[in-house]
Design an enzyme around this catalytic site. Structure first.
Site, mmCIF file in Angstrom:
data_model
loop_
_atom_site.group_PDB
_atom_site.id
_atom_site.type_symbol
_atom_site.label_atom_id
_atom_site.label_comp_id
_atom_site.label_asym_id
_atom_site.label_seq_id
_atom_site.Cartn_x
_atom_site.Cartn_y
_atom_site.Cartn_z
ATOM 1 N N ASP A 10 0.785 -1.129 -0.013
ATOM 2 C CA ASP A 10 -0.028 0.014 -0.119
ATOM 3 C C ASP A 10 0.885 1.380 0.104
ATOM 4 O OD1 ASP A 10 -2.006 1.697 0.066
ATOM 5 O OD2 ASP A 10 -2.669 1.063 2.164
ATOM 6 N N ASP A 104 -2.808 2.533 -6.144
ATOM 7 C CA ASP A 104 -1.931 2.726 -5.174
ATOM 8 C C ASP A 104 -1.850 1.562 -4.136
ATOM 9 O OD1 ASP A 104 -4.359 3.047 -3.700
ATOM 10 O OD2 ASP A 104 -3.683 4.691 -2.608
ATOM 11 N N GLU A 105 -2.424 0.242 -4.466
ATOM 12 C CA GLU A 105 -2.257 -0.853 -3.755
ATOM 13 C C GLU A 105 -2.612 -2.119 -4.528
ATOM 14 O OE1 GLU A 105 -5.283 -1.739 -0.632
ATOM 15 O OE2 GLU A 105 -6.669 -0.220 -1.557
#
Length: 359
Positions: A10, A104-105
């Site tokens: 993350d 973003d993860e």
């Protein structure tokens, strides 16, 4: 027993971190990425801003009130996507079994990895260092034997941290975990659990499958398994798109027929562009309306043919809008989406967040 080795990566305050990296004058300052206007919403806040209580989805107006010196940065999503691809290039040096959850993860299955490394924690540590050295960004990581625990673990030591949940310690870890932290439990579901006397994993583990199924339906089985550290979902390298949609929050509330139809027309045109770009075929059109008091309603219609053109979608959207009363309550937001793809296996894809049916 052989366990899988799952990593959840993350990126920390991703949009804000990219802006601070690229613009040295923003480093160390409270910033929020979003539209600086009366209807603007925070997309991401830097950790300096979070100390003031600012968080994603908060209104820009509220964020400025909490932190008068807050700097608002207009988002550059094209650039963020480019940086995200650079992060994924690092992932691919270790494994091809990658499941992005968002920009973003992502999950990585490193049970069998390209470097032949035995310990997943060593892989996670190396990936985080590569991200730091090559991209000058930080990432947090969770490592465990399934997706549920890996994702929960990645939140435990943010920012720029790492947490491992070993199979031998998973029962203890889950027992003390607040029910709000369970994947798929939103605010309304958490409230229902609280009314049942469930505040953490230990409480949840006391409930039978029958009790959970009675209250939550099919999803009760998932909660039952999570309480016992069971999550057999694989890391899925490709995901079936379930819908395409777009929405618009207006600078000023609207409540006249002309204004509503003009905005609806614009949103439908944007939806059509997105459908064409993604080559999506869906059979259900859904209209979402949010009123000035933030209450919202949805109206849907399903057709026997794919909805892809203006001629197909605009008349349906207008018919759905006729079911909406906006004379007494002005409209703050309009959204339109096409869903229900004609694919036999869509039921097998579980997109994060779907568990919280009540939210």
């Amino acid at each position: 027993m052989a366990y899988r080795k799952i990593i959840h990566i993350d990126m920390d305050a991703f949009f804000a971190a990219v802006e601070q990296r690229d613009h040295p004058e923003l480093r160390g300052k409270p910033i929020a990425v979003g539209f600086d206007g009366p209807r603007g919403v925070v997309a991401t806040a830097s950790y300096e801003a979070r100390r003031y209580g600012i968080h994603s989805a908060m209104s820009i107006v509220r964020a400025k009130y909490l932190c008068p010196e807050l700097t608002i940065v207009f988002p550059d999503h094209t650039h963020y996507k480019e940086v995200s691809m650079e992060v994924q290039e690092i992932f691919r040096e270790y494994t091809d079994v990658i499941e992005p959850l968002s920009i973003d993860e992502a999950f990585l299955d490193v049970t069998e990895n390209k470097k032949g490394m035995e310990m997943a924690v060593d892989i996670a540590r190396e990936i985080r260092e590569r991200i730091r050295q090559q991209l000058h960004l930080t990432a947090s990581a969770g490592i465990s034997y399934n997706k549920f625990l890996a994702k929960i673990a990645s939140d435990m030591r943010k920012p720029d941290g790492m947490c491992v949940v070993h199979p031998d310690r998973s029962d203890e870890f889950i027992a003390q975990l607040k029910i709000e932290k369970f994947w798929g439990v939103g605010p309304k579901t958490a409230t229902r659990f609280h009314r049942m006397g469930v505040f953490n994993g230990a409480d949840l583990r006391k409930l039978t499958m029958e009790q959970l199924s009675f209250v939550f339906g099919k999803v009760g089985r998932i909660y039952y398994n999570f309480a016992r550290g069971i999550d057999d979902r694989p890391v899925v390298t490709s995901r079936v798109r379930k819908s395409v949609g777009c929405e618009q929050t207006f600078l000023e509330d609207i409540n006249t027929r002309v204004a509503v139809l003009v905005e609806l027309y614009r949103i439908v045109l944007e939806l059509i562009q997105r459908i064409r770009k993604s080559h999506f075929e869906g059979y259900t059109l859904t209209l979402k309306v949010k009123y000035e008091d933030f209450t919202q309603l949805t109206r849907s219609v399903t057709k026997p043919h794919p909805l892809q053109t203006k001629e197909q979608i605009l008349p349906l959207a207008k018919e759905l809008m006729k079911q909406v009363d906006y004379e007494k309550r002005a409209i703050r937001l309009i959204g339109v989406s096409v869903s229900n793809p004609h694919l036999a296996d869509t039921h097998s894809v579980w997109v994060e967040g779907e568990l919280d049916f009540s939210a």
